[in-house]
Design a protein around this motif. Structure first.
Motif, mmCIF file in Angstrom:
data_model
loop_
_atom_site.group_PDB
_atom_site.id
_atom_site.type_symbol
_atom_site.label_atom_id
_atom_site.label_comp_id
_atom_site.label_asym_id
_atom_site.label_seq_id
_atom_site.Cartn_x
_atom_site.Cartn_y
_atom_site.Cartn_z
ATOM 1 N N THR A 1 37.270 18.579 -20.926
ATOM 2 C CA THR A 1 36.033 18.923 -21.622
ATOM 3 C C THR A 1 35.120 17.708 -21.664
ATOM 4 N N GLY A 2 33.885 17.925 -22.083
ATOM 5 C CA GLY A 2 32.952 16.833 -22.231
ATOM 6 C C GLY A 2 32.084 16.631 -21.001
ATOM 7 N N TYR A 3 31.206 15.651 -21.091
ATOM 8 C CA TYR A 3 30.235 15.327 -20.037
ATOM 9 C C TYR A 3 30.845 14.241 -19.156
ATOM 10 N N ARG A 4 30.916 14.495 -17.834
ATOM 11 C CA ARG A 4 31.723 13.648 -16.963
ATOM 12 C C ARG A 4 30.938 13.189 -15.744
ATOM 13 N N VAL A 5 31.153 11.943 -15.345
ATOM 14 C CA VAL A 5 30.454 11.352 -14.199
ATOM 15 C C VAL A 5 31.464 10.728 -13.254
ATOM 16 N N GLU A 6 31.209 10.857 -11.951
ATOM 17 C CA GLU A 6 31.981 10.085 -10.977
ATOM 18 C C GLU A 6 31.098 8.980 -10.416
ATOM 19 N N ILE A 7 31.581 7.768 -10.529
ATOM 20 C CA ILE A 7 30.889 6.591 -10.009
ATOM 21 C C ILE A 7 31.415 6.332 -8.604
ATOM 22 N N GLY A 8 30.526 6.397 -7.610
ATOM 23 C CA GLY A 8 30.958 6.357 -6.224
ATOM 24 C C GLY A 8 31.409 7.738 -5.787
ATOM 25 N N GLU B 1 27.203 -1.175 -10.130
ATOM 26 C CA GLU B 1 26.946 -2.367 -10.956
ATOM 27 C C GLU B 1 25.715 -2.222 -11.842
ATOM 28 N N HIS B 2 24.889 -1.227 -11.582
ATOM 29 C CA HIS B 2 23.656 -1.020 -12.373
ATOM 30 C C HIS B 2 23.459 0.477 -12.562
ATOM 31 N N LEU B 3 24.243 1.081 -13.426
ATOM 32 C CA LEU B 3 24.192 2.521 -13.616
ATOM 33 C C LEU B 3 22.908 2.924 -14.349
ATOM 34 N N PRO B 4 22.175 3.905 -13.813
ATOM 35 C CA PRO B 4 20.904 4.312 -14.425
ATOM 36 C C PRO B 4 21.094 5.336 -15.543
ATOM 37 N N PHE B 5 22.018 5.032 -16.428
ATOM 38 C CA PHE B 5 22.325 5.931 -17.541
ATOM 39 C C PHE B 5 22.293 5.141 -18.849
ATOM 40 N N ALA B 6 21.952 5.834 -19.923
ATOM 41 C CA ALA B 6 21.920 5.189 -21.236
ATOM 42 C C ALA B 6 23.328 4.895 -21.739
ATOM 43 N N ASP B 7 23.419 4.005 -22.707
ATOM 44 C CA ASP B 7 24.695 3.729 -23.364
ATOM 45 C C ASP B 7 25.275 5.028 -23.935
ATOM 46 N N ASP B 8 26.609 5.118 -23.929
ATOM 47 C CA ASP B 8 27.317 6.238 -24.565
ATOM 48 C C ASP B 8 26.914 7.608 -24.002
ATOM 49 N N SER B 9 26.623 7.676 -22.708
ATOM 50 C CA SER B 9 26.142 8.926 -22.115
ATOM 51 C C SER B 9 27.257 9.910 -21.779
ATOM 52 N N PHE B 10 28.467 9.416 -21.514
ATOM 53 C CA PHE B 10 29.511 10.272 -20.955
ATOM 54 C C PHE B 10 30.798 10.202 -21.770
ATOM 55 N N PRO C 1 34.081 -6.765 -11.939
ATOM 56 C CA PRO C 1 33.865 -6.912 -13.385
ATOM 57 C C PRO C 1 32.588 -6.233 -13.873
ATOM 58 N N ARG C 2 31.510 -6.381 -13.103
ATOM 59 C CA ARG C 2 30.248 -5.756 -13.493
ATOM 60 C C ARG C 2 30.361 -4.228 -13.461
ATOM 61 N N THR C 3 31.046 -3.696 -12.456
ATOM 62 C CA THR C 3 31.248 -2.252 -12.350
ATOM 63 C C THR C 3 32.002 -1.715 -13.564
ATOM 64 N N LEU C 4 33.065 -2.395 -13.956
ATOM 65 C CA LEU C 4 33.860 -1.943 -15.095
ATOM 66 C C LEU C 4 33.091 -2.089 -16.405
ATOM 67 N N ALA C 5 32.295 -3.145 -16.519
ATOM 68 C CA ALA C 5 31.477 -3.325 -17.715
ATOM 69 C C ALA C 5 30.436 -2.220 -17.832
ATOM 70 N N GLU C 6 29.857 -1.817 -16.711
ATOM 71 C CA GLU C 6 28.886 -0.730 -16.723
ATOM 72 C C GLU C 6 29.553 0.600 -17.075
ATOM 73 N N ALA C 7 30.735 0.837 -16.533
ATOM 74 C CA ALA C 7 31.466 2.055 -16.889
ATOM 75 C C ALA C 7 31.750 2.084 -18.381
ATOM 76 N N GLU C 8 32.165 0.967 -18.935
ATOM 77 C CA GLU C 8 32.441 0.882 -20.375
ATOM 78 C C GLU C 8 31.175 1.146 -21.180
ATOM 79 N N ARG C 9 30.048 0.648 -20.692
ATOM 80 C CA ARG C 9 28.786 0.803 -21.415
ATOM 81 C C ARG C 9 28.339 2.257 -21.509
#
Length: 209
Positions: free
Chosen positions: A39-46, A85-94, A110-118
């Motif tokens: 459930t929930g709002y889900r994104v695949e990065i790559g 590394e630069h996801l065009p989504f707001a914080d807490d989007s998914f 590291p930047r990719t994982l930090a963006e995923a966390e954000r």
């Protein structure tokens, strides 16, 4: 710079791999399905051609390869062109973020994982599917990478390295599943799925805070 050139030039070859290796592909899908929330709002990065996003229920996919996004869109994914590394989504989007066979292609792990966390909400989870560098398939890919247009520029990671990077990004809880115990061309039938890592070459990792 994102390693998009081979994926733009050989999109059909990439997408056909999953049909030519159906048993390996379905084993990976099944392994990741054990870790993903339904459930929930889900994104695949790559997101690539959407081969994982569609069956695993991702609504959104982002990728820098334009040709790949056309395939993902045709599979029902709401696609966005961009880099990990630069996801065009707001914080807490998914609620869930998925990264499958992509971590070896990003320019900055590291930047990719930090963006995923954000972009994940407070209770959100990140699921990563990858070929472990230390596994038999990982070692074979390393040995033959110069002959493969997709893996020529790949930088494979071990599970230990990935967990360390995830911890640095703020993740503290981890679950693992594994599958793919044979060379992919030799697989005939579904591969077993087990908890943990260290035996199967394909590892699914679920990370939470």
């Amino acid at each position: 710079m994102p390693k998009t050139a081979p994926f733009e030039a050989h999109t059909e070859r990439y997408d056909n791999w999953f049909e030519e290796h159906e048993d390996a592909y379905q084993s990976e899908i099944a392994a990741l399905g054990r870790l993903l929330e339904t459930t929930g709002y889900r994104v695949e990065i790559g997101v690539g051609s959407g081969r994982f996003a569609a069956p695993l229920g991702m609504q959104v996919g982002i990728d820098p390869a334009q040709e790949m996004l056309g395939y993902a869109r045709a599979r029902g994914i709401d696609v966005v062109r961009g880099v990990a590394e630069h996801l065009p989504f707001a914080d807490d989007s998914f609620d869930t973020a998925l990264i499958v066979t992509t971590i070896c292609f990003v320019d900055d792990v590291p930047r990719t994982l930090a963006e995923a966390e954000r972009v994940l909400g407070p209770s959100g989870t990140l699921v990563i599917g990858y070929i472990d560098e230390d596994s038999p398939v990982g070692q074979r890919y390393l040995e033959t990478k110069e002959t493969n247009p997709f893996y020529r520029d790949a930088v494979f990671v071990s599970t230990e390295e990935l967990v360390e990077a995830l911890e640095a990004a703020g993740f503290t809880e981890f679950d693992f599943v594994q599958t793919i115990y044979h060379w992919v061309d030799e697989i005939d039938g579904p591969e077993p799925i087990a908890e943990g890592f260290g035996e199967g070459s394909f590892v699914g990792l679920k990370a939470a805070r």
